[in-house]
Design an enzyme around this catalytic site. Structure first.
Site, PDB file in Angstrom:
ATOM      1  N   LYS A  12       0.848  -1.202   0.000  1.00 49.61           N
ATOM      2  CA  LYS A  12       0.000   0.000   0.000  1.00 49.61           C
ATOM      3  C   LYS A  12       0.886   1.257   0.000  1.00 49.61           C
ATOM      4  O   LYS A  12       1.914   1.264  -0.670  1.00 49.61           O
ATOM      5  CB  LYS A  12      -0.989  -0.048   1.176  1.00 49.61           C
ATOM      6  CG  LYS A  12      -1.781  -1.374   1.193  1.00 49.61           C
ATOM      7  CD  LYS A  12      -2.936  -1.396   2.134  1.00 49.61           C
ATOM      8  CE  LYS A  12      -3.669  -2.730   2.031  1.00 49.61           C
ATOM      9  NZ  LYS A  12      -4.849  -2.808   2.880  1.00 49.61           N
ATOM     10  N   GLU A  99      -9.770  -0.478  -1.701  1.00 57.15           N
ATOM     11  CA  GLU A  99      -9.347   0.904  -1.469  1.00 57.15           C
ATOM     12  C   GLU A  99      -9.381   1.714  -2.772  1.00 57.15           C
ATOM     13  O   GLU A  99      -9.751   2.893  -2.765  1.00 57.15           O
ATOM     14  CB  GLU A  99      -7.961   0.911  -0.797  1.00 57.15           C
ATOM     15  CG  GLU A  99      -8.078   0.455   0.660  1.00 57.15           C
ATOM     16  CD  GLU A  99      -6.848  -0.190   1.265  1.00 57.15           C
ATOM     17  OE1 GLU A  99      -5.757  -0.100   0.690  1.00 57.15           O
ATOM     18  OE2 GLU A  99      -6.994  -0.795   2.347  1.00 57.15           O
ATOM     19  N   GLU A 181     -11.218 -10.377  -0.602  1.00 58.57           N
ATOM     20  CA  GLU A 181     -10.878  -9.530   0.539  1.00 58.57           C
ATOM     21  C   GLU A 181     -12.152  -8.900   1.097  1.00 58.57           C
ATOM     22  O   GLU A 181     -12.603  -7.854   0.591  1.00 58.57           O
ATOM     23  CB  GLU A 181      -9.913  -8.408   0.105  1.00 58.57           C
ATOM     24  CG  GLU A 181      -8.596  -8.908  -0.429  1.00 58.57           C
ATOM     25  CD  GLU A 181      -7.469  -7.894  -0.219  1.00 58.57           C
ATOM     26  OE1 GLU A 181      -6.434  -8.295   0.298  1.00 58.57           O
ATOM     27  OE2 GLU A 181      -7.663  -6.707  -0.550  1.00 58.57           O
ATOM     28  N   GLY A 187      -7.238  -4.605   7.447  1.00 55.71           N
ATOM     29  CA  GLY A 187      -6.593  -3.680   8.375  1.00 55.71           C
ATOM     30  C   GLY A 187      -7.296  -3.550   9.713  1.00 55.71           C
ATOM     31  O   GLY A 187      -7.004  -2.649  10.492  1.00 55.71           O
TER      32      GLY A 187
HETATM   33  P1  13P Z   1      -4.341  -6.320   5.871  1.00 54.85           P
HETATM   34  O1  13P Z   1      -3.575  -7.613   5.735  1.00 54.85           O
HETATM   35  O2  13P Z   1      -3.564  -5.226   6.472  1.00 54.85           O
HETATM   36  O3  13P Z   1      -5.676  -6.549   6.511  1.00 54.85           O
HETATM   37  O4  13P Z   1      -4.650  -5.833   4.360  1.00 54.85           O
HETATM   38  C1  13P Z   1      -5.183  -6.720   3.450  1.00 54.85           C
HETATM   39  C2  13P Z   1      -5.202  -6.086   2.115  1.00 54.85           C
HETATM   40  O5  13P Z   1      -5.946  -5.167   1.856  1.00 54.85           O
HETATM   41  C3  13P Z   1      -4.254  -6.578   1.111  1.00 54.85           C
HETATM   42  O6  13P Z   1      -4.522  -6.064  -0.138  1.00 54.85           O
END
Ligand code: 13P
Length: 264
Positions: A12, A99, A181, A187
């Site tokens: 990210k 996102e 996801e 997150g």
């Molecule tokens: P996290 O592992 O921080 O929950 O994020 C997952 C994610 O969005 C991977 O693209």
């Protein structure tokens, strides 16, 4: 047909300085040295693709990008084409992440989400452009908490899968990676129960089956993403429909990322 597991780290907007990116990429290279039977991908911010490419030279770790635009060149300020990514040494491209779809879950004010404006139709354009450049899309799909609580998970996931695939041929489809996801698990530390994650990854495969038949459905790889960590990875990755993970937070620490790769 045995599918090769794929573990991808989505950095990210983190590790974006040359020093940070170089250090993490080198640590990942050291952690996976001598390991086989798993595809390992790191997806750094655009500005450090070159740095990470250099750090990965000679290693089996490959590089991914976090998005890509569907036009090849032109007056598209700020955008990055699949051809540019290919030239930068990218192999995989994350597309339709919640996102970049502007679905941040509960914490982000609604009016900020419009900035992203990504829809199934634009994800589809990006999928086709990515494939045309010879790169491999990692197509993200997943429901919000409201959608889950409203009983819409299967509908949302199957429509996002189908929406991404308009005009994609059988041959192209068999190479695809999907990442389930659930938006509420990203997150947040709230991981999806392994049996439920497996069930929804099965919905992804069933949707591919309905569009392309059994052979393609057996070939596509489906990752789980959302708070995957060393302590829950083994259970998630042992599920029959889960072929890997798309890792956010835990990909920023090489020891955690390595532990997840070992679990695969
Ligand atoms: P996290 O592992 O921080 O929950 O994020 C997952 C994610 O969005 C991977 O693209």
């Amino acid at each position: 047909m045995a599918r090769t597991p794929i573990i991808a780290g989505n950095w990210k907007m983190n590790k974006g300085t040359v020093a940070e990116a170089s250090a993490l990429a080198q640590e990942v290279v050291a952690a996976v040295a001598g390991k086989s039977g798993v595809t390992v991908v790191v997806c750094p911010p655009y500005t450090v693709l070159h740095t990470v490419r250099t750090a990965l030279t000679g290693s089996s770790v490959v590089m991914g990008a976090q998005d890509g635009f569907w036009k090849t060149t032109g007056a598209y300020t700020s955008q990055i084409s699949a051809e540019m990514l290919k030239d930068a040494g990218v192999s995989y491209v994350i597309l339709g992440h919640s996102e970049t779809r502007g679905r941040f879950g509960l914490s982000e004010p609604e009016e900020t989400l419009k900035h992203y404006g990504e829809t199934d139709a634009t994800v589809n354009l990006k999928v086709k452009a990515t494939l045309a450049a010879g790169l491999l899309p990692i197509i993200c799909i997943g429901e919000t908490l409201d959608e889950r609580e409203g009983g819409k998970t299967d509908f949302v996931v199957s429509s996002q899968v189908a929406g991404a695939l308009t005009g994609v041929t059988n041959d192209q489809a068999s190479k695809l990676v999907f990442a389930y996801e659930p938006v509420w698990a990203i997150g947040t530390g709230k991981v999806c129960d392994a049996a439920e994650a497996n069930r929804v990854c099965g919905i992804v495969r069933k949707t591919v089956h309905s569009l392309y038949g059994a052979e393609v459905a057996e070939a596509v790889r489906v990752q789980y993403g959302g708070s995957m960590k060393p302590d829950n990875a083994a259970e998630l990755l042992s599920q029959p429909h889960i072929d890997g993970g798309l890792i956010g937070g835990a990909a920023l620490k090489s020891a955690d990322f390595a532990a997840i790769i070992n679990a695969a």
